[in-house]
Scaffold this motif. Sequence first.
Motif, PDB file in Angstrom:
ATOM      1  N   ILE A 183      26.716  13.845  72.199  1.00  0.00           N
ATOM      2  CA  ILE A 183      26.197  14.332  73.586  1.00  0.00           C
ATOM      3  C   ILE A 183      25.503  13.593  74.144  1.00  0.00           C
ATOM      4  O   ILE A 183      25.516  13.635  75.601  1.00  0.00           O
ATOM      5  N   PHE A 184      24.844  12.657  73.713  1.00  0.00           N
ATOM      6  CA  PHE A 184      23.903  11.538  74.650  1.00  0.00           C
ATOM      7  C   PHE A 184      25.038  10.791  75.590  1.00  0.00           C
ATOM      8  O   PHE A 184      24.615  10.708  76.548  1.00  0.00           O
ATOM      9  N   PHE A 185      26.189  10.565  75.191  1.00  0.00           N
ATOM     10  CA  PHE A 185      27.060   9.568  75.903  1.00  0.00           C
ATOM     11  C   PHE A 185      27.573  10.419  77.035  1.00  0.00           C
ATOM     12  O   PHE A 185      27.941   9.887  78.115  1.00  0.00           O
ATOM     13  N   GLY A 186      27.746  11.977  76.688  1.00  0.00           N
ATOM     14  CA  GLY A 186      28.074  12.854  77.720  1.00  0.00           C
ATOM     15  C   GLY A 186      27.093  12.754  78.958  1.00  0.00           C
ATOM     16  O   GLY A 186      27.468  12.627  80.137  1.00  0.00           O
ATOM     17  N   PHE A 187      25.673  12.904  78.526  1.00  0.00           N
ATOM     18  CA  PHE A 187      24.758  12.806  79.684  1.00  0.00           C
ATOM     19  C   PHE A 187      24.701  11.427  80.219  1.00  0.00           C
ATOM     20  O   PHE A 187      24.546  11.357  81.312  1.00  0.00           O
ATOM     21  N   ILE A 188      24.875  10.377  79.475  1.00  0.00           N
ATOM     22  CA  ILE A 188      24.837   9.062  79.828  1.00  0.00           C
ATOM     23  C   ILE A 188      25.818   8.845  81.002  1.00  0.00           C
ATOM     24  O   ILE A 188      25.380   8.330  81.961  1.00  0.00           O
ATOM     25  N   VAL A 189      27.037   9.087  80.898  1.00  0.00           N
ATOM     26  CA  VAL A 189      27.868   8.915  81.680  1.00  0.00           C
ATOM     27  C   VAL A 189      27.784   9.732  83.113  1.00  0.00           C
ATOM     28  O   VAL A 189      27.909   8.973  84.108  1.00  0.00           O
ATOM     29  N   ALA A 190      27.213  10.747  82.923  1.00  0.00           N
ATOM     30  CA  ALA A 190      27.100  11.486  84.304  1.00  0.00           C
ATOM     31  C   ALA A 190      26.078  10.833  85.075  1.00  0.00           C
ATOM     32  O   ALA A 190      25.747  10.556  86.249  1.00  0.00           O
ATOM     33  N   PHE A 191      24.798  10.480  84.378  1.00  0.00           N
ATOM     34  CA  PHE A 191      23.672  10.093  84.848  1.00  0.00           C
ATOM     35  C   PHE A 191      24.030   8.639  85.434  1.00  0.00           C
ATOM     36  O   PHE A 191      23.479   8.383  86.610  1.00  0.00           O
ATOM     37  N   ALA A 192      24.756   7.784  84.701  1.00  0.00           N
ATOM     38  CA  ALA A 192      25.129   6.524  84.946  1.00  0.00           C
ATOM     39  C   ALA A 192      25.910   6.179  86.347  1.00  0.00           C
ATOM     40  O   ALA A 192      25.769   5.488  87.108  1.00  0.00           O
ATOM     41  N   GLY A 210      17.374  11.811  85.408  1.00  0.00           N
ATOM     42  CA  GLY A 210      18.167  12.345  84.335  1.00  0.00           C
ATOM     43  C   GLY A 210      18.021  11.597  83.078  1.00  0.00           C
ATOM     44  O   GLY A 210      17.786  12.281  81.774  1.00  0.00           O
ATOM     45  N   PHE A 211      17.810  10.266  83.269  1.00  0.00           N
ATOM     46  CA  PHE A 211      17.495   9.370  82.072  1.00  0.00           C
ATOM     47  C   PHE A 211      16.243   9.915  81.323  1.00  0.00           C
ATOM     48  O   PHE A 211      16.302   9.981  80.109  1.00  0.00           O
ATOM     49  N   VAL A 212      15.187   9.922  82.270  1.00  0.00           N
ATOM     50  CA  VAL A 212      13.830  10.297  81.834  1.00  0.00           C
ATOM     51  C   VAL A 212      13.686  11.619  81.264  1.00  0.00           C
ATOM     52  O   VAL A 212      13.159  12.022  80.198  1.00  0.00           O
ATOM     53  N   ARG A 213      14.143  12.637  82.019  1.00  0.00           N
ATOM     54  CA  ARG A 213      13.902  14.113  81.789  1.00  0.00           C
ATOM     55  C   ARG A 213      14.614  14.363  80.499  1.00  0.00           C
ATOM     56  O   ARG A 213      14.240  15.287  79.729  1.00  0.00           O
ATOM     57  N   PHE A 214      15.855  14.100  80.470  1.00  0.00           N
ATOM     58  CA  PHE A 214      17.012  14.539  79.588  1.00  0.00           C
ATOM     59  C   PHE A 214      17.290  13.768  78.514  1.00  0.00           C
ATOM     60  O   PHE A 214      17.320  13.893  77.332  1.00  0.00           O
ATOM     61  N   SER A 215      17.889  12.478  78.787  1.00  0.00           N
ATOM     62  CA  SER A 215      18.517  11.737  77.945  1.00  0.00           C
ATOM     63  C   SER A 215      17.680  11.136  76.691  1.00  0.00           C
ATOM     64  O   SER A 215      17.956  11.246  75.609  1.00  0.00           O
ATOM     65  N   PHE A 255      17.693  13.242  73.059  1.00  0.00           N
ATOM     66  CA  PHE A 255      18.434  12.277  72.118  1.00  0.00           C
ATOM     67  C   PHE A 255      17.508  10.990  71.629  1.00  0.00           C
ATOM     68  O   PHE A 255      17.978  10.073  72.073  1.00  0.00           O
ATOM     69  N   PRO A 256      16.427  11.223  70.899  1.00  0.00           N
ATOM     70  CA  PRO A 256      15.675  10.121  71.024  1.00  0.00           C
ATOM     71  C   PRO A 256      16.465   8.689  70.084  1.00  0.00           C
ATOM     72  O   PRO A 256      16.227   7.818  70.284  1.00  0.00           O
ATOM     73  N   GLU A 257      17.315   9.354  69.054  1.00  0.00           N
ATOM     74  CA  GLU A 257      17.615   8.325  68.115  1.00  0.00           C
ATOM     75  C   GLU A 257      18.749   7.528  68.707  1.00  0.00           C
ATOM     76  O   GLU A 257      18.686   6.390  68.743  1.00  0.00           O
ATOM     77  N   PRO A 258      19.717   7.916  69.566  1.00  0.00           N
ATOM     78  CA  PRO A 258      20.696   7.223  70.228  1.00  0.00           C
ATOM     79  C   PRO A 258      19.940   6.578  71.294  1.00  0.00           C
ATOM     80  O   PRO A 258      20.527   5.456  71.632  1.00  0.00           O
ATOM     81  N   SER A 259      19.046   7.020  71.741  1.00  0.00           N
ATOM     82  CA  SER A 259      18.183   6.487  72.961  1.00  0.00           C
ATOM     83  C   SER A 259      17.673   5.204  72.582  1.00  0.00           C
ATOM     84  O   SER A 259      17.815   4.017  73.303  1.00  0.00           O
ATOM     85  N   GLN A 260      17.095   5.168  71.410  1.00  0.00           N
ATOM     86  CA  GLN A 260      16.608   3.885  70.709  1.00  0.00           C
ATOM     87  C   GLN A 260      18.018   3.072  70.314  1.00  0.00           C
ATOM     88  O   GLN A 260      17.631   1.793  70.584  1.00  0.00           O
TER      89      GLN A 260
END
Length: 354
Positions: free
Chosen positions: A217-226, A264-269, A273-278
């Motif tokens: 799910i993290f990468f789904g959010f990351i693609v949209a915000f990136a 979006g990175f700060v508020r949601f990602s 999703f703390p583990e994949p963010s790290q």
Amino acid sequence: MTNLTSLPILSIITFLPLLGALLLLLLRGEKTLKITALLVSLLTFAVSLALWFGWAAGEAGMQFMENVPWAPELGINYTVGVDGISLPLVLLTTFLMPLVLLFSWDTVHDKQKTYLVLMLLLETAMLGVFIALDLVLFFVFFEASLIPMYFLIGRWGGPRRVYAALKFFIYTAFGSAFLLAGILALGYLYQQQTGQWSFNVLDLYGLGLPANVQTLIFFGFIVAFAIKVPLFPFHTWLPDAHVEAPTGGSVILAGILLKMGTYGFVRFSLPLFPEPSQRFAPLLAILAIIGILYGALVALAQKDVKKLVAYSSVAHLGFVTLGIFALQVESMSGAVLQMVNHGLSTGALFLLVG
């Protein structure tokens, strides 16, 4: 503070431009339309200052929260609020819009009513993005911001405006498909764990997810915000949109719309999703550094000021992304500050060069 919290101040700020857009539909006369649109945007900015003066400094968490049931059986509500991250971006939005409309006073004459209506609708959508705490509500505002900007580029842009508008639309819509899938997955997983639906991000922060599910799910959010930032290598839509957009649209694009991605990175990602963010922070940091170097070097070779600002924005937003994924309090504070700095500086430059 007590009096302000008893009022739906965020809703007033967000939907004042929408009401202004509806009012413009009933009016005629070029001067009347311009004055009305400018007054609505100035009133929105004035009301937004109540957030600043009513802010309870030193208090953690959301302030000025509002919660109204929307589709409660699905866990979808009109839930809004601001904190120290979103407040500066709300004020940036309400500050820049009157300047854009004032600049457009003598530069836009063709279908002026439509132009002004789209600008006010865009302001409502952008404000909604920064205050939404329900993920479905956030997605609605996130997508709503795409529509006015598409028409602003496609109708009042330069010679290649249709190409630029379509490219902007396709890139953003592509990313939004991944974002929607991620939002629906989070709501479903919350329902599986608690027995009830919720898309409130404050509820979802406490959702316990396996590492592999978080990553997906993290990468789904990351693609949209990136794509929205835009982070290298998703940046190619930005130079075309910047160059072809009318100057007012370029100011909004550079000053505010790009910040939706980093916000979006700060508020949601990060919190969801703390583990994949790290784990993937080094990868995102590398992409940010590539964007910084690439954007700066390509900007040096530009003769067109709009294209120069577009590539320099890739570099500047790379610094913001790098600060976010450094995962330090100081770097995060610097990233939020740079979002505002970049919005003000690029907006001022576009207004100066026309």
